[in-house]
Design an enzyme around this catalytic site. Sequence first.
Site, mmCIF file in Angstrom:
data_model
loop_
_atom_site.group_PDB
_atom_site.id
_atom_site.type_symbol
_atom_site.label_atom_id
_atom_site.label_comp_id
_atom_site.label_asym_id
_atom_site.label_seq_id
_atom_site.Cartn_x
_atom_site.Cartn_y
_atom_site.Cartn_z
ATOM 1 N N HIS A 76 26.642 25.388 30.721
ATOM 2 C CA HIS A 76 27.411 24.526 29.812
ATOM 3 C C HIS A 76 27.894 23.286 30.565
ATOM 4 C CE1 HIS A 76 31.135 25.919 31.597
ATOM 5 N NE2 HIS A 76 30.841 27.183 31.319
ATOM 6 N N HIS A 96 29.479 23.605 34.036
ATOM 7 C CA HIS A 96 28.633 23.857 35.214
ATOM 8 C C HIS A 96 28.067 22.574 35.802
ATOM 9 C CE1 HIS A 96 28.024 27.953 33.243
ATOM 10 N NE2 HIS A 96 28.695 28.171 34.354
ATOM 11 N N CYS A 129 42.037 42.925 36.592
ATOM 12 C CA CYS A 129 41.524 42.213 35.412
ATOM 13 C C CYS A 129 40.003 42.279 35.463
ATOM 14 C CB CYS A 129 41.990 40.762 35.387
ATOM 15 S SG CYS A 129 41.138 39.823 34.089
ATOM 16 N N HIS A 152 41.613 35.394 30.317
ATOM 17 C CA HIS A 152 40.678 36.216 29.541
ATOM 18 C C HIS A 152 41.311 36.864 28.324
ATOM 19 C CE1 HIS A 152 38.868 35.821 33.564
ATOM 20 N NE2 HIS A 152 37.784 35.622 32.841
ATOM 21 N N LYS A 205 40.354 25.119 26.468
ATOM 22 C CA LYS A 205 39.383 25.732 27.352
ATOM 23 C C LYS A 205 38.132 26.037 26.525
ATOM 24 C CE LYS A 205 38.836 29.914 29.952
ATOM 25 N NZ LYS A 205 38.659 29.987 31.316
ATOM 26 N N LYS A 212 33.257 30.850 24.129
ATOM 27 C CA LYS A 212 32.347 31.223 23.041
ATOM 28 C C LYS A 212 33.139 31.686 21.831
ATOM 29 C CE LYS A 212 28.337 32.414 25.670
ATOM 30 N NZ LYS A 212 28.054 33.468 26.610
HETATM 31 N N1 MSP Z 1 29.613 32.902 40.586
HETATM 32 C C1 MSP Z 1 30.853 32.280 40.865
HETATM 33 C C2 MSP Z 1 30.747 31.287 41.992
HETATM 34 C C3 MSP Z 1 30.266 31.841 43.291
HETATM 35 S S1 MSP Z 1 30.146 30.601 44.512
HETATM 36 C C4 MSP Z 1 29.829 31.453 45.910
HETATM 37 C C5 MSP Z 1 31.359 31.563 39.618
HETATM 38 N N2 MSP Z 1 30.471 31.259 38.671
HETATM 39 S S2 MSP Z 1 30.826 30.476 37.319
HETATM 40 O O1 MSP Z 1 29.593 30.434 36.585
HETATM 41 O O2 MSP Z 1 31.941 31.058 36.673
HETATM 42 O O3 MSP Z 1 31.231 29.035 37.768
HETATM 43 C C6 MSP Z 1 30.353 28.221 38.495
HETATM 44 C C7 MSP Z 1 30.978 26.860 38.752
HETATM 45 O O4 MSP Z 1 31.174 26.188 37.520
HETATM 46 C C8 MSP Z 1 32.360 26.947 39.424
HETATM 47 O O5 MSP Z 1 32.516 25.928 40.377
HETATM 48 C C9 MSP Z 1 33.301 26.739 38.271
HETATM 49 O O6 MSP Z 1 34.529 26.198 38.646
HETATM 50 C C10 MSP Z 1 32.510 25.748 37.440
HETATM 51 N N3 MSP Z 1 32.948 25.750 36.047
HETATM 52 C C11 MSP Z 1 32.816 26.739 35.120
HETATM 53 N N4 MSP Z 1 33.395 26.323 33.966
HETATM 54 C C12 MSP Z 1 33.920 25.077 34.120
HETATM 55 C C13 MSP Z 1 34.555 24.136 33.315
HETATM 56 N N5 MSP Z 1 34.861 24.373 32.049
HETATM 57 N N6 MSP Z 1 34.855 22.945 33.860
HETATM 58 C C14 MSP Z 1 34.530 22.611 35.149
HETATM 59 N N7 MSP Z 1 33.943 23.481 35.941
HETATM 60 C C15 MSP Z 1 33.660 24.734 35.477
HETATM 61 O O7 MSP Z 1 32.539 31.251 39.580
#
Ligand code: MSP
Length: 471
Positions: A18, A21, A124, A146, A293, A296
């Site tokens: 999304h 990411h 959690c 969550h 935030k 889904k």
């Molecule tokens: N798998 C772990 C990271 C492990 S790194 C050794 C994880 N995954 S995640 O899919 O939840 O997040 C991946 C990255 O995307 C993180 O840096 C996280 O902060 C970022 N983001 C996820 N949702 C986000 C937003 N809504 N806004 C900005 N960044 C976001 O955490």
Amino acid sequence: MTKRYITTAIPYVNGEPHIGHAVDYCLADVAARYFRMIGDTVRFQAGTDEHGGKIFQKAKELNIPVEEYVAKNSNKFKDFIARLDVSYTDFIRTTDKSHEKAVQEIWLKLKKHIYLAKYEGWYCTGCERFITDKEVEENHGVCPDHQKPYERLKEENYYFRISDFKEQIKQAILSDELLILPDFRKKEMLRLLEESPDVSISRPKSQLTWGVPVPDDDSQVMYVWIDALSNYITVLGYPKKDISEWWPATVQFVGKDILRFHAIIWPAMLLGLGLPLPKVISSHGMILADGQKMSKSIGNVVDPVEVISKHGLDAFRYFFLRHIDTFSDSDFTWTKFEEAYNNELANDLGNLVQRLATLAAKNNIVLDSTQVRDFDIEYKELMEKYEFSKAFDYVWGKIQGLNRMIDEEKPWVLAKNGETKKLDVCLKKLINELLAVNLMLAPFLPATSNKIGEIFDGQVIPPATPLFPKQ
Ligand code: MSP
């Protein structure tokens, strides 16, 4: 030649990519392109985090073998990164056999800091971590991220003795040997480090099967963080290879939600392995959708592919790198996005290029090869402090300044009056100024910057359609 290693957080593969990411990738890509532009050699890691209970559960719900499920979703992330034109060099999956094996070796190397203990506490399932009594009380027993009540959990786990490294980590952070950005997060991490208990790093097999097995103990599986954090060095070939050519990382990009793992567990692991700490960990804020935030269940998840298909990749990169502040939470709304597109990309930049190119072509201006100019010092400083949205603001200020210069110098009047010499000087000056700005634009909008470079290469050829047609 300076070697730079840049990393991004590896996303969990239990959902689609999304817009959130995209932040890690875009920031890391700007850093990578900037360093390459100043002549450095860059290695740039990306990847996917594929173990853990949630992913296993999701595959089960969908009735797909978990290996197939993670492979499919990992590919979606890979495609997504390609779509963003992110210039990564290495892609790692935590289910790669070589990674799994390396993680087991890392565990063994850390063994003297690992112990087995029984633990009972609040947990959690969303955060996949134990929660302190204080936090449980503050949040009235429900996880604010969550919206799920905390569960009481009792189990035997392996623990990583963070206390062995606390003082060293604290000194490294305080002295900026490990620079945590932004500064307010650094302070937060120092507080957290002080309170940080030893961390649980395994789960009983009865609870979690989809993970790297703990070496020498069949009953336990590694919990995601040791596995996931190791990716940054296993991708370089650790422990088989000497990684000192690339490690320590120049900069690691992560979201603020996972900074605590990167500022506490990760340095502890590295110190335990006898490896140097990364130079910088830069943490960005969260993207909200219409002030909330993204989730889904609320149904407000913004699909990045939709944004890119509608307005093009550079419009996407423009918004996320300039209007989304590098360090704090920011809001995405379609209205803001479309306003930025029409008023700034189309008007400020698109029109500027069109006006200058048309005037130059009409008046047969032929450009000498551009003089290479050093970047503006303000830009360089901001880029090297990883203050990318501010650096981009600076570049944009220059673009707006050029528009004002054209309005003041009125080259079309010179053309009308037949003042060819003056016109030639005036247009060349404006175009050279644009090309200098264009170089500073390159890490942010690589395709646009390329196009602008081509338009003004020798014989000026105005683009057949505007760079950013109004929408
Ligand atoms: N798998 C772990 C990271 C492990 S790194 C050794 C994880 N995954 S995640 O899919 O939840 O997040 C991946 C990255 O995307 C993180 O840096 C996280 O902060 C970022 N983001 C996820 N949702 C986000 C937003 N809504 N806004 C900005 N960044 C976001 O955490």
